[in-house]
Design a protein around this motif. Structure first.
Motif, short mmCIF file in Angstrom:
data_model
loop_
_atom_site.label_atom_id
_atom_site.label_comp_id
_atom_site.label_asym_id
_atom_site.label_seq_id
_atom_site.Cartn_x
_atom_site.Cartn_y
_atom_site.Cartn_z
N GLY A 187 6.00 -4.94 -7.91
CA GLY A 187 5.76 -3.62 -7.34
C GLY A 187 4.33 -3.17 -7.51
N LEU A 188 3.94 -2.21 -6.68
CA LEU A 188 2.61 -1.61 -6.73
C LEU A 188 2.77 -0.12 -7.02
CD1 LEU A 188 1.04 -3.25 -3.56
CD2 LEU A 188 0.78 -3.97 -5.94
N VAL A 189 1.91 0.40 -7.87
CA VAL A 189 1.94 1.81 -8.23
C VAL A 189 1.12 2.59 -7.20
CG1 VAL A 189 1.35 3.52 -9.99
CG2 VAL A 189 2.18 1.26 -10.67
N SER A 190 1.69 3.67 -6.70
CA SER A 190 0.98 4.52 -5.74
C SER A 190 1.27 5.97 -6.07
CB SER A 190 1.40 4.19 -4.31
OG SER A 190 2.79 4.40 -4.16
N GLY A 191 0.68 6.86 -5.33
CA GLY A 191 0.92 8.28 -5.54
C GLY A 191 -0.12 8.91 -6.44
N LYS A 192 0.17 10.11 -6.90
CA LYS A 192 -0.73 10.86 -7.76
C LYS A 192 -0.55 10.45 -9.21
CE LYS A 192 -0.48 14.84 -4.72
NZ LYS A 192 -0.05 16.21 -4.56
N VAL A 193 -1.57 10.64 -10.01
CA VAL A 193 -1.48 10.30 -11.43
C VAL A 193 -0.31 11.02 -12.08
CG1 VAL A 193 -2.67 10.48 -13.66
CG2 VAL A 193 -3.94 9.78 -11.62
N THR A 194 -0.10 12.28 -11.71
CA THR A 194 0.97 13.06 -12.31
C THR A 194 2.34 12.75 -11.72
OG1 THR A 194 0.53 14.86 -10.76
CG2 THR A 194 -0.54 14.98 -12.93
N GLN A 195 2.38 12.02 -10.61
CA GLN A 195 3.66 11.68 -9.99
C GLN A 195 3.57 10.31 -9.31
OE1 GLN A 195 5.14 14.58 -7.22
NE2 GLN A 195 7.24 13.95 -7.55
N ALA A 196 3.17 9.33 -10.10
CA ALA A 196 3.06 7.97 -9.57
C ALA A 196 4.44 7.40 -9.29
CB ALA A 196 2.31 7.10 -10.57
N ARG A 197 4.51 6.53 -8.29
CA ARG A 197 5.76 5.87 -7.94
C ARG A 197 5.48 4.41 -7.61
NH1 ARG A 197 7.53 9.60 -10.11
NH2 ARG A 197 8.80 11.27 -9.28
N VAL A 198 6.45 3.58 -7.88
CA VAL A 198 6.34 2.16 -7.58
C VAL A 198 6.86 1.91 -6.18
CG1 VAL A 198 7.17 -0.14 -8.20
CG2 VAL A 198 6.54 1.48 -9.99
N THR A 199 6.09 1.15 -5.42
CA THR A 199 6.51 0.64 -4.12
C THR A 199 6.82 -0.83 -4.35
OG1 THR A 199 5.06 2.18 -2.97
CG2 THR A 199 5.81 0.25 -1.73
N TYR A 200 8.01 -1.25 -3.99
CA TYR A 200 8.45 -2.60 -4.30
C TYR A 200 8.01 -3.60 -3.25
CZ TYR A 200 11.09 -0.10 -7.75
OH TYR A 200 11.42 0.71 -8.81
N LEU A 201 7.58 -4.77 -3.71
CA LEU A 201 7.17 -5.85 -2.81
C LEU A 201 8.42 -6.55 -2.27
CD1 LEU A 201 4.34 -7.47 -4.98
CD2 LEU A 201 4.09 -5.78 -3.15
N LYS A 202 8.34 -7.05 -1.05
CA LYS A 202 9.47 -7.79 -0.48
C LYS A 202 9.71 -9.07 -1.25
CE LYS A 202 9.28 -5.89 4.08
NZ LYS A 202 9.54 -6.06 5.47
N GLN A 203 8.63 -9.70 -1.69
CA GLN A 203 8.71 -10.92 -2.49
C GLN A 203 7.78 -10.76 -3.69
OE1 GLN A 203 10.64 -13.73 -2.08
NE2 GLN A 203 11.63 -12.58 -0.46
N PRO A 204 8.25 -11.09 -4.89
CA PRO A 204 7.36 -11.01 -6.05
C PRO A 204 6.25 -12.05 -5.94
CG PRO A 204 9.49 -11.95 -6.68
CD PRO A 204 9.59 -11.56 -5.24
N LEU A 205 5.14 -11.74 -6.60
CA LEU A 205 3.99 -12.65 -6.62
C LEU A 205 3.77 -13.15 -8.04
CD1 LEU A 205 1.52 -10.42 -4.58
CD2 LEU A 205 2.75 -12.44 -3.75
#
Length: 145
Positions: free
Chosen positions: A25-43
């Motif tokens: 997964g990749l972390v996105s969003g604001k520092v105070t409300q970060a969220r993980v966006t999941y990859l379709k395939q792990p790397l």
């Protein structure tokens, strides 16, 4: 990369420097409300991939998993992952449906706490330098006597 069927149970909160680590997964969003966006395939974690995180630490932008260390982990009580339990029981759900996670089948948190852990997982950031008091309490390992 497909996770081999004979792979051990995966810790979804592992450090990228552990053997056989993968980014799921990749972390996105604001520092105070970060969220993980999941990859379709792990790397697979490689030096080149980790270098892409610069100038921040890889754990600020990547969610990584690695084989569960079980008894070698400060969160493991001999049977269960206490971190998974605290995440599932104490944190609020941040999504209403199961996220599209590529490691779910092998994930210790899923195997142990099921949907409750998955609905809370997107808010977990390995190196969170500005955690809420609740997040800080959930992340602290319990002392087992």
């Amino acid at each position: 990369m497909e996770i081999p069927a004979d792979k051990t149970t995966l810790c979804p909160s592992a450090r990228p420097e552990l053997a056989d680590s993968i980014v799921f997964g990749l972390v996105s969003g604001k520092v105070t409300q970060a969220r993980v966006t999941y990859l379709k395939q792990p790397l697979p974690v490689t030096d080149e991939l980790l270098a892409k995180a610069s100038p921040v630490t890889p754990t600020e932008i990547f969610r990584t998993a690695a084989p569960c260390a079980s008894k070698g982990c400060q969160h493991f009580d001999g049977k269960d992952c206490r971190l998974a339990t605290r995440v599932a029981e104490k944190l609020p759900a941040v999504v209403e449906e199961l996220p599209p996670c590529s490691i779910r089948r092998d994930c210790r948190w899923w195997q142990q706490a099921g949907k409750a852990a998955c609905l809370r997982c997107p808010q977990i950031i390995t190196d969170n330098y500005n955690p809420s008091q609740l997040m800080h309490e959930v992340a602290l390992p319990e002392v087992v006597s």
